[in-house]
Write an enzyme that holds these catalytic residues in place. Structure first.
Site, PDB file in Angstrom:
ATOM      1  N   GLY A 197     -12.364  15.552 -21.682  1.00 44.87           N
ATOM      2  CA  GLY A 197     -13.120  16.242 -20.642  1.00 44.87           C
ATOM      3  C   GLY A 197     -14.597  15.888 -20.774  1.00 44.87           C
TER       4      GLY A 197
ATOM      5  N   GLU B 108     -17.939 -15.055 -25.981  1.00 46.85           N
ATOM      6  CA  GLU B 108     -17.205 -16.337 -26.005  1.00 46.85           C
ATOM      7  C   GLU B 108     -16.839 -16.768 -24.590  1.00 46.85           C
ATOM      8  OE1 GLU B 108     -18.080 -16.788 -28.700  1.00 46.85           O
ATOM      9  OE2 GLU B 108     -16.716 -16.408 -30.360  1.00 46.85           O
TER      10      GLU B 108
END
Ligand SMILES: Cc1cc2nc3c(=O)[nH]c(=O)nc-3n(C[C@H](O)[C@H](O)[C@H](O)COP(=O)(O)OP(=O)(O)OC[C@H]3O[C@@H](n4cnc5c(N)ncnc54)[C@H](O)[C@@H]3O)c2cc1C
Length: 395
Positions: A357, A381
């Site tokens: 929540g 990468e």
């Protein structure tokens, strides 16, 4: 919440295929994560800096130099070991996991794949001390995905090359002792065939750190500009066998290192899901534990299902790279493992955060940090768009 976060249901099938040595390395990494890193994880993010002791301890434990072969004084870790360690440490801090095998892509791999025996004997024992971080300097302000557009130049002058240019977004760049830089030895207007790569010592004259980047996540992993101004690099430090071989070498390094980015993803996702699971078993709403709502259980089923799928692809890829690194399918598998695990990680991090929540959105819990860290993996990468191009190349 700490004791509740011990619960780790994502045991998974991957474990069935590990050797006793790999299990031991993973246990060591788990111990480091729990006892050394976890207490510091929030502070590393908050301060955007590593405590010096952590780097020293990682070096002492052989983690920074994990990939240095045993004959040069390292642990001889391969892709599987790199993934195991990065996954375990990412469960508590992806930034700290960045230190594990840190000198692989910028130092160990380029030296092993592309240098002379003399260069290896000179630098690998130094990297094996675990005292040095390294970087791989490819990107520039106008050349990221399109590496062939780099404008850094390397002009031959006797026994040296004179390198000029500025590299951007370089991980560990501001703190690296050594690195690999890509520069054009042919005309700047020429493409990837004009690119060469060089191993450098960051203390050499003319190398300086420019702007340091402020990032959304992976804080504590210094990223920034490196400037090369008339830097004289000995010709013996060219990698890949000569001029024009730098692009191919860099792609080979990325190919072998990409799965370790996927390992960050699997680790972050496991850490986030485990934390949220423990929380929902304690948190009560409408007179029962939140975990007892079927909707909550379904959310966790989805999370763990995705994690296990990503881990299976990841370790299959790692195994393939370790057993036959030049097999043609490794390029595609490696891109898939990185792309799938990083996107899975983002989904799981968001879902895990939602299970808490509004509490999940607050810095009192690690889930907002994990979600911020997860996004970085998309770009590492090469972006996931570029990973998809790699997957479908030659198909
Ligand atoms: C946290 C972090 C760490 C990094 N560390 C390093 C490092 O250590 N060393 C280093 O050299 N670089 C590093 N980088 C740079 C990184 O490699 C680049 O950001 C990345 O390659 C994308 O380049 P770009 O940012 O210039 O985006 P661009 O190349 O400008 O791309 C913009 C968008 O276009 C998309 N795109 C580009 N070309 C294509 C195409 N052909 N098809 C489909 N889509 C395309 C991209 O995916 C992206 O969405 C790092 C970046 C980050 C965020």
């Amino acid at each position: 919440m700490d004791e509740l976060a011990e619960i780790a249901p994502a045991a998974g099938m991957v474990e069935d295929f590990l050797t006793a040595e790999q299990v031991a390395i993973r246990e060591m990494a788990r111990d480091v994560a729990e006892n050394l890193v976890k207490p510091l994880a929030a502070q590393i993010d908050e301060d955007d800096a590593f405590p010096r002791e952590l780097i020293e301890e990682f070096g002492r434990l052989g983690l920074i130099q994990l990939a240095v072969p045993e004959e040069f004084g390292g642990a001889g870790g391969r892709v599987t070991e790199m993934c195991l360690v990065r996954e375990e440490i990412s469960r508590v801090s992806a930034s700290a996991a960045w230190l594990a095998g840190n000198n692989t892509a910028g130092g160990v791999m380029p030296l092993l794949l592309g240098s002379t025996e003399e260069m290896r004997r000179r630098y690998l024992p130094e990297l094996a001390t675990g005292k040095h971080l390294t970087c791989i300097a490819m990107s520039e302000s106008d050349a990221g995905s399109d590496v062939s557009a780099i404008r850094t130049t390397a002009v031959r002058d006797g026994d040296h090359y004179v390198v000029n240019g500025t590299k951007t977004f370089i991980s560990s760049g501001p703190v690296a002792s050594f690195g690999t830089v890509l520069a054009k030895t042919g005309p700047v207007s020429a493409g990837k065939d004009a690119i060469s790569s060089f191993f450098f010592d960051a203390s050499w004259k003319g190398i300086s750190v420019g702007k340091k980047d402020r990032k959304l996540g992976m804080r504590g992993t210094p990223t920034g500009e490196i400037r090369f101004e008339d830097v004289r690099i000995p010709a013996s430090h060219i990698l890949g066998g000569g001029e024009g071989r730098g692009f191919a070498l860099a792609m080979k390094v990325l190919n072998r290192n990409r799965p370790t980015v996927g390992a960050f993803g699997c680790g972050i996702a496991r850490g986030a899901a485990d934390y949220a699971l423990a929380y929902t078993k304690e948190r009560r709403a409408f007179g029962r534990a939140v975990y007892d709502f079927q909707a909550t259980r379904f959310a966790f089923a989805d999370m763990y299902m995705q994690i296990e799928a990503a881990r299976s692809l990841l370790y299959r890829t790692a195994y393939r790279l370790d057993s036959d690194p030049d097999a043609p399918e490794t390029e595609c598998l490696s891109a898939m493992a990185k792309c799938f695990a990083s996107e899975m990680c983002m989904r799981v991090a968001i879902s895990a955060m939602e299970q808490l929540g509004g509490h999940g959105y607050m810095v009192d819990h690690p889930l907002e940090r994990m979600m911020r860290d997860a996004k970085a993996l998309h770009f590492l990468e090469g972006t996931n768009q570029i990973a998809r191009i790699v997957m479908m190349r030659d198909k």
